[in-house]
Scaffold this motif. Structure first.
Motif, mmCIF file in Angstrom:
data_model
loop_
_atom_site.group_PDB
_atom_site.id
_atom_site.type_symbol
_atom_site.label_atom_id
_atom_site.label_comp_id
_atom_site.label_asym_id
_atom_site.label_seq_id
_atom_site.Cartn_x
_atom_site.Cartn_y
_atom_site.Cartn_z
ATOM 1 N N PRO A 58 0.789 -1.225 0.000
ATOM 2 C CA PRO A 58 0.000 0.000 0.000
ATOM 3 C C PRO A 58 0.827 1.283 0.000
ATOM 4 O O PRO A 58 0.296 2.361 -0.207
ATOM 5 N N LEU A 59 2.151 1.223 0.290
ATOM 6 C CA LEU A 59 2.903 2.440 0.608
ATOM 7 C C LEU A 59 3.145 3.304 -0.621
ATOM 8 O O LEU A 59 3.588 2.824 -1.657
ATOM 9 N N THR A 60 2.880 4.610 -0.476
ATOM 10 C CA THR A 60 3.169 5.565 -1.558
ATOM 11 C C THR A 60 4.064 6.710 -1.094
ATOM 12 O O THR A 60 4.780 7.305 -1.893
ATOM 13 N N HIS A 61 4.015 7.050 0.194
ATOM 14 C CA HIS A 61 4.814 8.153 0.744
ATOM 15 C C HIS A 61 5.404 7.727 2.084
ATOM 16 O O HIS A 61 4.792 6.947 2.821
ATOM 17 N N GLN A 116 -3.921 12.477 -6.186
ATOM 18 C CA GLN A 116 -3.907 11.422 -7.199
ATOM 19 C C GLN A 116 -2.502 10.823 -7.278
ATOM 20 O O GLN A 116 -1.508 11.515 -7.080
ATOM 21 N N LEU A 117 -2.448 9.514 -7.576
ATOM 22 C CA LEU A 117 -1.187 8.780 -7.539
ATOM 23 C C LEU A 117 -1.036 7.874 -8.745
ATOM 24 O O LEU A 117 -2.030 7.447 -9.350
ATOM 25 N N THR A 160 -7.563 9.137 -5.040
ATOM 26 C CA THR A 160 -7.547 8.533 -3.707
ATOM 27 C C THR A 160 -8.736 8.904 -2.839
ATOM 28 O O THR A 160 -8.981 8.256 -1.823
ATOM 29 N N GLN A 161 -9.454 9.976 -3.175
ATOM 30 C CA GLN A 161 -10.501 10.559 -2.337
ATOM 31 C C GLN A 161 -9.939 11.156 -1.050
ATOM 32 O O GLN A 161 -10.684 11.434 -0.118
ATOM 33 N N ASP A 162 -8.627 11.322 -1.002
ATOM 34 C CA ASP A 162 -8.005 12.057 0.108
ATOM 35 C C ASP A 162 -7.709 13.476 -0.355
ATOM 36 O O ASP A 162 -7.399 13.710 -1.526
ATOM 37 N N ARG A 167 0.182 13.974 -7.552
ATOM 38 C CA ARG A 167 -0.246 15.317 -7.939
ATOM 39 C C ARG A 167 -1.538 15.659 -7.192
ATOM 40 O O ARG A 167 -2.217 14.778 -6.641
ATOM 41 N N ILE A 168 -1.895 16.940 -7.192
ATOM 42 C CA ILE A 168 -3.098 17.446 -6.543
ATOM 43 C C ILE A 168 -3.999 18.043 -7.625
ATOM 44 O O ILE A 168 -3.530 18.826 -8.464
#
Length: 552
Positions: free
Chosen positions: A348-351, A394-395, A420-422, A375-376
Motif C-alpha cells: 500500500p505504501l506511496t509516501h 492522485q497517484l 484517492t478521495q483524500d 499530484r493534486i
C-alpha cells in the motif's frame, strides 16, 4: 553479535515471483534469523521449508491451481509461511482479518470464493458456524492449536500439513514448479470500508514486489536491520520488505506500547513499526512518567539491554499521528518518529518520511517512495493544481493494483492517475500534507473546511482530551462546524463557561469559514478499529437531527 549490513542487490535475471523473495533469502543466508517471537526463533531456511509444507498441502487438497485461499494475517510466523506457501502453490491469497465479526468474515469469504481458510481458533469458530452459506468452502484449518483441540468441522494445522506427501527417500514432497506471470494476481486484500462497503483489491506479483523494494528503500532496510513489528495484524508490506532485505523481524504481540519499547531495547531493534493509537498511548505514558516494562513478554528468553542503542526510527501509519505526540516521542526516545501514507489499492505504501530526516511532528507524510508520482487536482474539475494548493490527491506507480474484485474496469483513470478521495497539498520539497478524506471535508459558503485542521487546533487546549468535527447541514451556508468534545475533567464546575472558553479560544485561531458554531460534550469519540474518527455514522446522526430541527 550482529551481522554485517548487506543491502539486497537488484537481480539481473528475469523477474522473481513474490514467493521467490523468501526462496532467495533462504539460499543467500539460510541460517539468518527471519523471525523472533514468543515461540522462539525461525531462520529463513526453516521459514522457506515451512512455506513448502503449506504449498504441498494446498496442491494435495485442491488438486489444481488458481483457487483462492483465505489466510488470516495474524502477527505470527505461520502467517508468513501460509502467505508464501499459498502463492508458491499457484493459488491466490485472500487476506482475512481475524478481528472482524462473523458476518464480515463470511462476507469476505463469499465475495472472494474462498475454498480453504487458515484461521486462528476464535475466527475459525465463527466461520464454521456459517459454512453452510459458503458452498465453495472445503476446509477451515486452525493455525494456533498445538494441542489439536479445534472447533467442530475444523482441522488442526498439523493434521492438514501431514496429509500432504513429505520429502523422504524416493519421494519428493516439495511443491512442483508453478508457471510464473508477473502480472498474475496473487493476493486479494479488502479495503476497510470506512468510506463505503469493503472492496476486494487485486494485487499482482509485480505490484507487491515493487512495493517491497520501495518500502525497503524508503525505510532503509538491509540484512543488518532488526524490525520490531508492534501492529495488531501482519501487513504484507512489512513482511515482504523485510524478507526482500533479509532483515530479522521481531513480533511483539503485547498490546501495550511500553512493552514494545522495552522489547526493542532487548532485541537491538533498528526499526519499530506501530499504530498511531498505540503511539498516542505511549506518549501519554511518558507524560505521566511511566517507564517501559517488558513484563508482558515472558516468552522472550533474551538478555536485557540498557537502552535503544540501535533504534533508528519509529514508523507510524494507518492514520495521522498528532504532531505533538510525534515530537514528544522523538525527544524522549532519541530517534525520529516518522509518518507514512498509502492505500490498499497501491500495495500500500506511496509516501514516507525517511530515517535520518528530522521531520518528526511536521505533519507531513513524507515524499513519494521511489517510482511513485503524486499530484493534486481540483476535487470537482480534476484540473491539476500548483504547489501549496489544496485538492484531491492522485497517484501513479508500479504498485497500483490490477483492479477491484468483480470489476473489469481499469485501476486508474484514462490519464493513468488513481484518485484517492483524500484531500491534501504538496509542500516545497515534494512532501505530502494530508488534510482529510474527500467525504469528510465540507463547504461553508463555498470554502472547504477540513475537520482534521479544526481538530488539531482543539487538541492544543489542555482541557480537551479528545474531539471530533463534522459538518452540520445549514440551509444558508451549506454546513457549519459541529464539535464533539471529550473533556479531561467533565465534572468540573461551570461546564458551560468552560465550553464557551474552549470554543472562543479555538475560534480566535480559526478562519471565518472554520468557526465552531455548535458544540456538544461526548463521553468518547467513536473510532474505527484503525483508530480513525467514525465520522460517517456521526454525519448520518447529525443530518437526521438537523432535519428534525428544521421541521419544527
Amino acid at each position: 553479535m550482529y551481522r554485517l549490513s548487506r543491502r539486497p542487490q537488484p537481480t539481473r535475471r528475469k523477474e522473481l515471483p513474490l514467493d521467490g523473495l523468501l526462496r532467495r533469502a533462504a539460499e543467500r543466508d539460510p541460517a539468518a534469523c527471519a523471525f523472533r517471537s514468543p515461540h522462539g526463533t525461525r531462520t529463513f531456511a526453516e521459514l522457506d521449508a515451512r512455506a513448502d509444507r503449506f504449498a504441498a498441502y494446498l496442491e494435495h487438497a485442491l488438486g489444481r491451481r488458481g483457487a483462492r485461499v483465505g489466510v488470516a494475517n495474524t502477527l505470527d510466523e505461520e502467517f508468513a509461511a501460509a502467505y508464501y506457501g499459498t502463492i508458491r502453490s499457484g493459488n491466490t491469497v485472500v487476506l482475512l482479518n481475524p478481528l472482524i465479526r462473523a458476518a464480515g468474515l463470511r462476507r469476505v469469504c463469499e465475495l472472494a470464493d474462498v475454498e480453504i481458510a487458515f484461521l486462528p481458533t476464535a475466527a475459525a469458530e465463527q466461520l464454521v458456524k456459517t459454512a453452510d452459506r459458503l458452498p465453495l468452502l472445503r476446509e477451515v484449518v486452525v493455525t494456533d492449536a498445538p494441542d489439536g483441540i479445534v472447533p467442530a468441522d475444523a482441522v488442526p494445522l498439523s493434521v492438514a500439513l501431514d496429509r500432504a506427501p513429505q520429502p523422504g527417500p524416493g519421494t519428493d514432497g516439495a511443491p512442483t514448479d508453478v508457471p510464473f506471470d508477473p502480472n498474475a494476481v496473487v493476493c486479494v486484500q479488502f479495503t476497510t470500508g470506512t468510506t463505503g462497503r469493503p472492496k476486494g483489491v487485486r494485487l499482482t506479483h509485480r505490484n507487491l514486489l515493487a512495493n517491497a523494494a520501495q518500502t525497503a528503500a524508503a525505510h532503509r532496510l538491509d540484512s543488518a536491520s532488526v524490525i520490531l513489528n508492534h501492529l495488531p495484524l501482519y501487513q504484507p508490506m512489512h513482511l515482504n520488505s523485510a524478507v526482500l532485505a533479509g532483515a530479522c523481524q521481531v513480533l511483539c504481540p503485547a498490546p501495550r506500547p511500553a512493552a514494545a519499547v522495552a522489547l526493542a531495547a532487548r532485541t537491538g531493534a533498528t526499526h519499530l513499526y506501530s499504530l498511531p493509537a498505540r503511539l498516542h498511548q505511549l506518549a501519554a505514558d511518558l507524560r505521566h512518567g511511566e517507564l517501559p516494562d517488558a513484563g508482558e513478554l515472558p516468552g522472550f528468553p533474551l538478555p536485557a539491554a540498557p537502552a535503544l542503542d540501535r533504534l533508528t526510527a519509529v514508523l507510524s501509519g494507518g492514520s495521522a499521528l498528532a504532531p505533538a505526540d510525534a515530537r514528544l516521542l522523538s525527544e524522549r526516545l532519541g530517534v525520529p518518529v516518522l509518518q507514512g501514507y498509502g492505500l490498499v489499492e497501491l500495495a500500500p505504501l506511496t509516501h514516507s518520511q525517511r530515517p535520518g530526516e528530522d521531520l518528526s511532528g511536521t505533519g507531513s507524510v513524507g515524499r513519494p517512495v521511489p517510482g511513485t508520482s503524486c499530484r493534486i487536482v481540483h476535487p470537482r474539475t480534476g484540473v491539476p493544481l500548483g504547489p501549496g494548493e489544496t485538492g484531491e490527491v492522485q497517484l501513479s506507480g508500479p504498485q497500483l493494483m490490477a483492479g477491484y474484485l468483480g470489476e473489469s474496469g481499469p485501476a486508474a483513470g484514462e490519464d493513468g492517475w488513481f484518485s484517492t478521495q483524500d484531500v491534501g497539498r504538496i509542500g516545497p520539497d515534494g512532501e505530502l500534507y494530508l488534510v482529510d478524506r474527500l467525504d469528510d471535508v465540507f463547504a461553508y459558503d463555498g470554502e472547504l473546511v477540513s475537520p482534521t485542521a479544526v481538530e488539531s487546533v482543539l487538541a492544543a487546549d489542555p482541557r480537551v482530551a479528545d474531539c471530533v468535527v463534522v459538518g452540520w447541514p445549514d440551509p444558508v451556508h451549506g454546513a457549519v462546524v459541529w464539535l464533539g468534545l471529550v473533556l479531561h475533567d467533565p465534572t468540573a464546575p461551570g461546564l458551560l463557561d468552560v465550553l464557551d472558553s474552549i470554543v472562543e479560544t479555538a475560534n480566535g485561531e480559526l478562519g471565518p469559514h472554520e468557526q465552531i458554531r455548535r458544540v456538544e460534550v461526548l463521553g468518547a469519540v467513536p473510532r474505527t478499529p484503525a483508530g480513525k474518527p467514525e465520522r460517517r455514522s456521526l454525519r448520518r446522526e447529525l443530518h437526521r437531527r438537523a432535519a428534525a430541527e428544521a421541521s419544527l
